[in-house]
Motif scaffolding. Structure first.
Motif, mmCIF file in Angstrom:
data_model
loop_
_atom_site.group_PDB
_atom_site.id
_atom_site.type_symbol
_atom_site.label_atom_id
_atom_site.label_comp_id
_atom_site.label_asym_id
_atom_site.label_seq_id
_atom_site.Cartn_x
_atom_site.Cartn_y
_atom_site.Cartn_z
ATOM 1 N N VAL A 306 -41.007 28.315 -21.345
ATOM 2 C CA VAL A 306 -40.548 27.434 -20.182
ATOM 3 C C VAL A 306 -40.492 25.845 -20.767
ATOM 4 O O VAL A 306 -39.261 25.422 -20.510
ATOM 5 N N ALA A 307 -41.300 25.346 -21.422
ATOM 6 C CA ALA A 307 -41.177 24.198 -21.969
ATOM 7 C C ALA A 307 -40.027 23.920 -22.957
ATOM 8 O O ALA A 307 -39.340 22.928 -22.897
ATOM 9 N N THR A 308 -39.951 24.936 -23.934
ATOM 10 C CA THR A 308 -38.772 24.735 -24.900
ATOM 11 C C THR A 308 -37.563 24.897 -24.123
ATOM 12 O O THR A 308 -36.611 24.009 -24.322
ATOM 13 N N TYR A 310 -36.761 23.956 -20.928
ATOM 14 C CA TYR A 310 -36.432 22.916 -20.235
ATOM 15 C C TYR A 310 -36.332 21.408 -20.852
ATOM 16 O O TYR A 310 -36.329 20.394 -20.542
ATOM 17 N N LEU A 311 -36.271 21.622 -22.472
ATOM 18 C CA LEU A 311 -35.705 20.617 -23.084
ATOM 19 C C LEU A 311 -34.264 20.969 -23.668
ATOM 20 O O LEU A 311 -33.599 19.938 -23.374
ATOM 21 N N ILE A 360 -33.394 14.205 -17.999
ATOM 22 C CA ILE A 360 -34.143 14.753 -18.712
ATOM 23 C C ILE A 360 -33.376 15.149 -20.218
ATOM 24 O O ILE A 360 -34.042 14.963 -21.139
ATOM 25 N N TYR A 363 -32.721 11.903 -22.025
ATOM 26 C CA TYR A 363 -33.711 11.404 -22.459
ATOM 27 C C TYR A 363 -34.336 12.283 -23.821
ATOM 28 O O TYR A 363 -34.517 11.426 -24.789
ATOM 29 N N TYR A 373 -38.599 15.336 -28.927
ATOM 30 C CA TYR A 373 -38.342 16.607 -28.078
ATOM 31 C C TYR A 373 -37.536 17.480 -28.170
ATOM 32 O O TYR A 373 -37.843 18.739 -28.439
ATOM 33 N N VAL A 375 -35.747 18.342 -31.168
ATOM 34 C CA VAL A 375 -35.482 19.049 -32.389
ATOM 35 C C VAL A 375 -36.983 19.896 -32.400
ATOM 36 O O VAL A 375 -37.068 21.111 -32.851
ATOM 37 N N ARG A 376 -37.918 19.357 -31.640
ATOM 38 C CA ARG A 376 -39.208 20.154 -31.632
ATOM 39 C C ARG A 376 -39.106 21.534 -30.796
ATOM 40 O O ARG A 376 -39.533 22.533 -31.038
ATOM 41 N N GLN A 378 -35.918 22.993 -30.498
ATOM 42 C CA GLN A 378 -35.219 23.790 -31.390
ATOM 43 C C GLN A 378 -35.988 24.786 -32.453
ATOM 44 O O GLN A 378 -35.966 25.576 -32.888
ATOM 45 N N VAL B 38 -44.216 19.863 -20.857
ATOM 46 C CA VAL B 38 -43.517 20.176 -22.349
ATOM 47 C C VAL B 38 -44.492 19.629 -23.293
ATOM 48 O O VAL B 38 -44.023 19.950 -24.403
ATOM 49 N N THR B 52 -33.554 25.823 -34.604
ATOM 50 C CA THR B 52 -32.465 26.756 -34.229
ATOM 51 C C THR B 52 -31.563 26.152 -33.248
ATOM 52 O O THR B 52 -31.910 25.748 -32.229
#
Lengths: 495, 98
Positions: A306-308, A310-311, A360, A363, A373, A375-376, A378, B38, B52
């Motif tokens: 979910v965190a991944t 929603y970025l 978001i 940002y 945010y 790249v992390r 990804q 997050v 990716t």
């Protein structure tokens, strides 16, 4: 008396091809039914009477000349983020307002070429951003199983149209679960093919590395039938894959002998309400009864999905939605200069959830935060996909809940993060691009209610293993027959 | 990753979104809560992991450089908020407003 509209897509097409009825008769019946029933359910933003009749006449004429049309006369609902030339296409947003599509999406065109009859454009969360359809700026869709509950989202109108019998099947789009969750909430089958399998040309983009079109239908076989028609490379969408589409309709299995089904350790059923948990425990036992061997597999990064998502999804949406600036189409709100016009147009045209995601995403992509945010996220995506690869060394298909609960009541999730967590079971598969579907697996009746609510079992296979996925889902559906046990109460009154 | 704070007014400017002061406050709180959620990604060891962008390996997809028919001009311009003949009419972007 049984009504032809209550049959599946295959049976309807057979009846039309056999001249037991005509496409035009079915179109008239489907339109009459949609006008009669949709007041209560609200599945459609637009019912396309003229387009349906015109297409039906074309289909009848083609059949008279001997054309082979696998969806001859089959009524379909199209999620309103897909273009159908000459019809209002809104993405359920005020910013598109009364925009009339000037072309037709490839997936929709393939359905028309196969003889399907569009009944209407189905409601959705604005720009497909949401899990309940409550973010539509243009209408309310209610769950046919309990009108005080949401149909799920974002393809809520598509799922509600199928569940309420006004369309034999529907097209939805799935970015983080937007086909599977509403299908589960509405007691129908929803299928998201592998990323890149179905052309998105003419689909209003939300998150381009995730968006995928797929069918919502009353049966796995109908999903397979529609999938075979809409899948395949398209010169108009460079992200479609040049790989031949395997047949799936001939892959339907009678049992699951020799199949290893992965049960994900991190998706602990103890986290669920007891009655929901009991349904899924029974579903796993049913898989075993049908001959499958259950094996535990690990997805250690599943909790980061979910965190991944929603970025990544908001980042892509903030880029995709930059095109809505009031210059070439849609809403324009004049300001003192061009910059003020952009800002005023977007302020008036977008709803709260879309604004939140644009903010978001902007940002996460902005200078100084991009690596921390976007790249992390990804990189987390790489780990999530790798976990699935490892899990599939131990199993052929993964089974898990499609959602943590049945359909909830309106306004039950007013806090955005609690709504985002509704996608917990569907997001990891989307991030990994995997083919995944939800098939009805039982019912729960909430306390204080007399209305059973459906639940969905989510099945997932490796990339491009649609043939195996649909075959397994068919065996489960046939071996349990959950869809036949109850009928949405919204329909009992009209039957 | 920084803590769950976000300068909503500044980000809204980047995103070309006019926000009311009420929205700045409300979205600020909601986006703060999301940023907090997050933060969990910090727990993942990602130092040696490649990013990716999308999951299906594909290289640049080319087509022949041949002119093809486009959408009919009149149909497309029909949807314009303002048109002038065969052009989109848009606000002035150069020089003095007037």
């Amino acid at each position: 008396m049984s009504d032809i509209l209550d049959l599946g897509a295959r049976e309807i097409a057979r009846a039309v091809v056999a001249k037991k009825t005509s496409a035009l008769e079915i179109a008239e019946d489907a339109l009459a039914r949609a006008h009669a029933r949709d007041g209560a359910v609200g599945a459609y933003l637009t019912i396309v009477d003229d387009v349906a009749r015109e297409q039906a006449r074309r289909v009848d004429a083609a059949l008279a000349k001997g054309a082979n049309l696998p969806l001859a006369g089959v009524p379909v609902a199209i999620k309103d983020n897909m273009c159908l030339s000459g019809t209002r296409t809104t993405a359920a947003s005020k910013i598109l307002g009364n925009w009339v599509a000037s072309y037709t999406a490839t997936a929709v065109q393939r359905l028309l070429d196969a003889g399907a009859i569009p009944v209407g454009k189905a409601n959705l969360d604005e720009f497909a951003m949401g899990s309940s359809c409550e973010n539509s700026a243009l209408g309310v869709t209610r769950n046919p199983w309990d009108l005080s509950r949401v149909p799920g989202g974002s393809s809520g109108g598509s799922a509600a149209a199928v569940a309420s019998g006004t369309a034999a099947f529907a097209l939805g789009s799935d970015t983080g679960g937007s086909i599977r969750e509403p299908a589960a909430f509405c007691g129908v089958v929803g299928f998201k093919p592998t990323y890149g399998r179905v052309s998105r040309y003419g689909l209003i983009a939300f998150a381009s590395s995730l968006d995928q079109i797929g069918p919502i239908a009353k049966s796995v076989e109908d999903c397979a039938l529609v999938y075979e028609i809409i899948a395949g490379a398209d010169p108009a969408d460079a992200t479609t894959v040049e790989r031949p589409v395997e047949r799936t309709l001939d892959a339907m299995r009678d049992d699951l002998k020799g199949l290893r089904v992965g049960i994900v350790r991190e998706f602990d059923l103890a986290k669920l309400e007891p009655e929901v948990r009991a349904v899924y425990e029974q579903a796993y036992r049913d898989l075993e009864r049908l001959g499958a061997e259950l094996v535990e597999v690990a997805l250690p990064t599943a909790d980061y999905g979910v965190a991944t998502y929603y970025l990544i999804a908001p980042a892509e949406c903030s880029s995709n939605l930059a095109r809505f600036d009031g210059m070439r189409y849609g809403l324009r709100v004049e300001g003192v200069d061009v910059g003020a016009t952009y800002e005023a147009t977007r302020a008036a045209g977008f709803g709260d959830e879309v604004k939140r995601r644009i903010l978001i995403g902007t940002y996460a992509l902005s200078s100084g935060y991009y690596d921390a945010y976007y790249v992390r996220a990804q990189k987390a995506r790489t780990l999530i996909a790798a976990d699935f690869n490892t899990a599939f060394e131990w199993c052929d298909v993964i089974a898990c809940p499609a959602a943590s609960s049945p359909a909830f009541e309106f306004n039950a999730k007013s806090d955005p993060v609690s709504m985002y967590l509704m996608d917990y079971y569907t997001i990891p598969m989307s991030l990994a691009g995997l083919p995944s579907l939800s098939v009805p697996c039982g019912y729960v009746t909430p306390s204080g209610s007399a209305k059973p609510l459906p639940l969905g079992l989510e099945l997932t296979t490796p990339l491009f293993a649609e043939r195996a996925l649909l075959g397994v889902a068919y065996a489960y559906e046939r071996g349990t027959r959950h869809a036949e046990k109850h009928c949405p109460p919204a329909l009992e009154a009209v039957r | 990753m920084s803590s769950g704070q976000i300068d909503v007014a500044y980000v809204a400017k980047l995103a070309r979104l006019a926000l009311s002061s009420d929205e700045v406050e409300r979205f600020g709180a909601q986006l703060g809560a999301l940023l907090e959620h997050v933060q969990t990604l910090q727990k993942l060891p990602t130092a040696d992991v490649a990013a990716t962008a999308q999951v299906i390996p594909s290289v640049n997809v080319m087509r022949d450089d041949v002119a093809r028919p486009s959408l009919p001009r009149d149909v497309v311009l029909e949807a314009a908020p303002q048109r002038q003949g065969s052009y989109f009419r848009v606000p002035r972007i150069l020089g003095e407003p007037g």
